[in-house]
Write an enzyme that holds these catalytic residues in place. Structure first.
Site, PDB file in Angstrom:
ATOM      1  N   SER A 142       0.850  -1.188   0.000  1.00 54.80           N
ATOM      2  CA  SER A 142       0.000   0.000   0.000  1.00 54.80           C
ATOM      3  C   SER A 142       0.889   1.243   0.000  1.00 54.80           C
ATOM      4  CB  SER A 142      -0.891  -0.022   1.245  1.00 54.80           C
ATOM      5  OG  SER A 142      -1.651   1.152   1.329  1.00 54.80           O
ATOM      6  N   LYS A 167      -1.616  -0.833  -4.070  1.00 55.72           N
ATOM      7  CA  LYS A 167      -2.776   0.003  -3.759  1.00 55.72           C
ATOM      8  C   LYS A 167      -2.238   1.400  -3.508  1.00 55.72           C
ATOM      9  CE  LYS A 167      -4.985   0.471   0.744  1.00 55.72           C
ATOM     10  NZ  LYS A 167      -5.842  -0.173   1.742  1.00 55.72           N
ATOM     11  N   LYS A 169      -3.153   5.533  -2.327  1.00 51.48           N
ATOM     12  CA  LYS A 169      -4.108   6.427  -1.658  1.00 51.48           C
ATOM     13  C   LYS A 169      -4.478   7.585  -2.586  1.00 51.48           C
ATOM     14  CE  LYS A 169      -4.126   4.339   2.328  1.00 51.48           C
ATOM     15  NZ  LYS A 169      -5.349   3.813   2.951  1.00 51.48           N
ATOM     16  N   ASP A 194      -7.457   3.681  -2.855  1.00 52.24           N
ATOM     17  CA  ASP A 194      -8.149   3.774  -1.562  1.00 52.24           C
ATOM     18  C   ASP A 194      -8.358   5.246  -1.217  1.00 52.24           C
ATOM     19  OD1 ASP A 194      -9.182   3.510   0.961  1.00 52.24           O
ATOM     20  OD2 ASP A 194      -7.458   2.444   1.818  1.00 52.24           O
ATOM     21  N   GLU A 219     -11.602   1.728  -3.152  1.00 53.84           N
ATOM     22  CA  GLU A 219     -11.882   1.436  -1.738  1.00 53.84           C
ATOM     23  C   GLU A 219     -12.471   2.652  -1.020  1.00 53.84           C
ATOM     24  OE1 GLU A 219      -8.474  -0.309   0.090  1.00 53.84           O
ATOM     25  OE2 GLU A 219      -9.299  -0.234   2.114  1.00 53.84           O
ATOM     26  N   ASP A 244     -14.153  -0.796   3.367  1.00 55.37           N
ATOM     27  CA  ASP A 244     -13.180  -0.946   4.448  1.00 55.37           C
ATOM     28  C   ASP A 244     -13.816  -0.397   5.733  1.00 55.37           C
ATOM     29  OD1 ASP A 244     -11.141  -0.614   6.324  1.00 55.37           O
ATOM     30  OD2 ASP A 244      -9.755   0.428   5.019  1.00 55.37           O
ATOM     31  N   LYS A 274     -10.178  -6.440   7.705  1.00 57.42           N
ATOM     32  CA  LYS A 274      -9.133  -6.087   8.671  1.00 57.42           C
ATOM     33  C   LYS A 274      -9.558  -6.697   9.992  1.00 57.42           C
ATOM     34  CE  LYS A 274      -7.606  -1.699   6.730  1.00 57.42           C
ATOM     35  NZ  LYS A 274      -7.674  -0.234   6.800  1.00 57.42           N
ATOM     36  N   GLY A 302      -4.304  -3.872   5.906  1.00 60.10           N
ATOM     37  CA  GLY A 302      -3.392  -3.591   7.013  1.00 60.10           C
ATOM     38  C   GLY A 302      -3.656  -2.232   7.624  1.00 60.10           C
TER      39      GLY A 302
HETATM   40  O1  OSB Z   1      -7.400   2.341   4.748  1.00 61.27           O
HETATM   41  O2  OSB Z   1      -6.243   0.622   4.470  1.00 61.27           O
HETATM   42  C1  OSB Z   1      -6.383   1.730   4.977  1.00 61.27           C
HETATM   43  C2  OSB Z   1      -3.216   2.635   6.913  1.00 61.27           C
HETATM   44  C3  OSB Z   1      -3.746   3.396   7.911  1.00 61.27           C
HETATM   45  C4  OSB Z   1      -5.099   3.628   7.930  1.00 61.27           C
HETATM   46  C5  OSB Z   1      -5.928   3.101   6.958  1.00 61.27           C
HETATM   47  C6  OSB Z   1      -5.397   2.316   5.956  1.00 61.27           C
HETATM   48  C7  OSB Z   1      -4.018   2.106   5.916  1.00 61.27           C
HETATM   49  C8  OSB Z   1      -3.326   1.352   4.892  1.00 61.27           C
HETATM   50  C9  OSB Z   1      -2.113   0.606   5.343  1.00 61.27           C
HETATM   51  O3  OSB Z   1      -3.643   1.391   3.722  1.00 61.27           O
HETATM   52  C10 OSB Z   1      -1.786  -0.574   4.559  1.00 61.27           C
HETATM   53  C11 OSB Z   1      -0.759  -1.442   5.203  1.00 61.27           C
HETATM   54  O4  OSB Z   1      -0.752  -1.646   6.429  1.00 61.27           O
HETATM   55  O5  OSB Z   1       0.061  -1.998   4.475  1.00 61.27           O
HETATM   56 MG    MG Z   2      -8.686   1.363   3.381  1.00 62.91          MG
END
Ligand code: OSB
Ligand code: MG
Length: 383
Positions: A142, A167, A169, A194, A219, A244, A274, A302
């Site tokens: 990510s 993935k 952001k 995401d 996402e 999520d 998660k 994660g």
């Molecule tokens: O939305 O998946 C999420 C990290 C902090 C808060 C929200 C998210 C995330 C990640 C981390 O995308 C992904 C990872 O731990 O590899």
């Molecule tokens: Mg997410």
């Protein structure tokens, strides 16, 4: 299981690369870890992958989790242990604090520590306790970059390490550009975005511009507590929507299945599982099965977890019901300057292989774990 002591340690984890999402940039994470000790001296550990603030969703911030653990969850476990002379299984553990509404992250830390003890006692890896069968699977990365240049630099690193799923952001105004740049650079990559609930009922229309990029999923574009409106916009997007933030339980998954089944189509619903967000691994396993039976694809998300939390998530990824690669590794190799386990997690060529070692398949480095933070409270569970 006879429990003798429960404690919470706050551990400082420093990210090697700052992680930017629609709600902010993370660098230092101060994380509660639940440590349960048995009468015969075994220790089980459960990470609560908190963030400093409740900006991702409610009750995931460190102060809220500490309050839940200190005021409600650990006293409830202590009472059950005293009344029953022990806690028989995960069902009994969950039953002890089942009356507490919400607090999914805090609950998951207690449950994770208990699973660690159960696996040690059974001398089995967690993946076997959870019904896993897949010994190896693709894993993903990510990327939380603040600019398209950041995103491309981190993506190059991850691809160089062999990962085939990324993935990234996004948020309004930072969506078409990074997604298009990644797609042009990596035409065959399994690519997903995401939004962490950064769009509203007008700005989401920008996402239609992503429909031509062959993304696996978008996402949580809308509000963190919403399922219904996501289903509505899901009918107007070709790309599947992944939930999520808004999934806390099997009931939430059932609600989503009923809404998508009635409109957008279940092949256009994907669930990010998660374990901490659904109150723990038992609920996560149930969700994986329910989704698989309904034809809804899933993956393990994660929370920038330490190697201990990631190791547990990887054990869960051994379930054949979980079909997409999860957020398991950082773009550069390791998330933190210093981590709590004796060895680092390795994914050769973007694949992870589960072993036969009992528990998480990993081990806490107790010397380092104790140096990286302080025990902030403890409860005697005997007598
Ligand atoms: O939305 O998946 C999420 C990290 C902090 C808060 C929200 C998210 C995330 C990640 C981390 O995308 C992904 C990872 O731990 O590899
Ligand atoms: Mg997410």
């Amino acid at each position: 299981m006879k429990l003798a002591r429960a404690a919470v340690r706050l551990v400082d984890l420093n990210l090697r690369t700052p992680f930017t999402t629609s709600f902010g940039t993370a660098t230092l994470l101060r994380r509660p870890f639940v440590v349960l000790e048995t009468a015969d001296g075994r220790r089980g550990v459960g990470e609560v992958p908190t963030l400093p603030e409740p900006a991702y969703k409610a009750e995931v911030d460190t102060p809220a989790v500490l309050t839940s653990l200190h005021e409600w969850l650990l006293p409830a476990v202590a009472e059950a242990q005293r009344n029953g002379g022990g806690i028989e299984d995960v069902e009994a553990l969950r039953g002890s604090y089942g009356w507490v509404k919400g607090a999914v992250f805090a609950k998951s830390g207690v449950e994770a520590a208990f699973w660690d003890l159960l696996a040690q006692e059974a001398n089995l890896p967690l993946w076997k306790l959870w019904g896993g069968e897949r010994r190896s699977f693709d894993v993903g990365v990510s990327i939380g970059g603040a600019t398209t240049d950041d995103v491309l630099r981190l993506a190059d690193k991850a691809i160089g390490l062999g990962y085939r799923r990324l993935k990234v952001k996004i948020w309004p105004g930072f969506d078409r550009e990074p997604a298009t740049a990644l797609r042009e650079r990596f035409p065959d990559l399994l690519l997903q975005v995401d939004a962490n609930s950064a769009y509203d009922l007008s700005s989401w229309e920008r996402l239609k511009a992503l429909d031509g990029l062959g993304l696996l999923l978008i996402e949580q574009p809308l509000f963190d507590d919403d399922i219904v409106l996501h289903a509505r916009i899901g009918r107007e997007l070709a790309t599947p929507i992944c939930l999520d933030e808004s999934i806390h339980s099997l009931r939430d998954v059932d609600a989503a299945i009923s809404l998508w089944g009635d409109g957008a189509g279940l092949e256009r619903l994907i669930v990010n599982i998660k374990p901490p967000r659904v109150g723990g691994f038992a609920e996560a396993v149930a969700i994986a099965h329910r989704c698989s039976e309904a034809g809804v694809r899933t993956w393990i998300g994660g929370m920038l977890d330490s190697a201990w939390g990631k190791a547990m998530n990887l054990q869960l990824n051994g379930l054949p019901a979980i079909d997409l690669p999860g957020d398991h590794f950082s773009p550069g190799g390791a998330y933190f300057e210093e981590d709590v386990t004796t060895t680092a997690l390795v994914a050769e060529g973007g694949r992870f292989a589960l072993g036969d070692a009992p528990g998480t398949g990993s081990a806490i480095d107790w010397e380092r774990f104790e140096r990286m933070g302080d025990e902030i409270f403890a409860l005697d569970l005997r007598g």
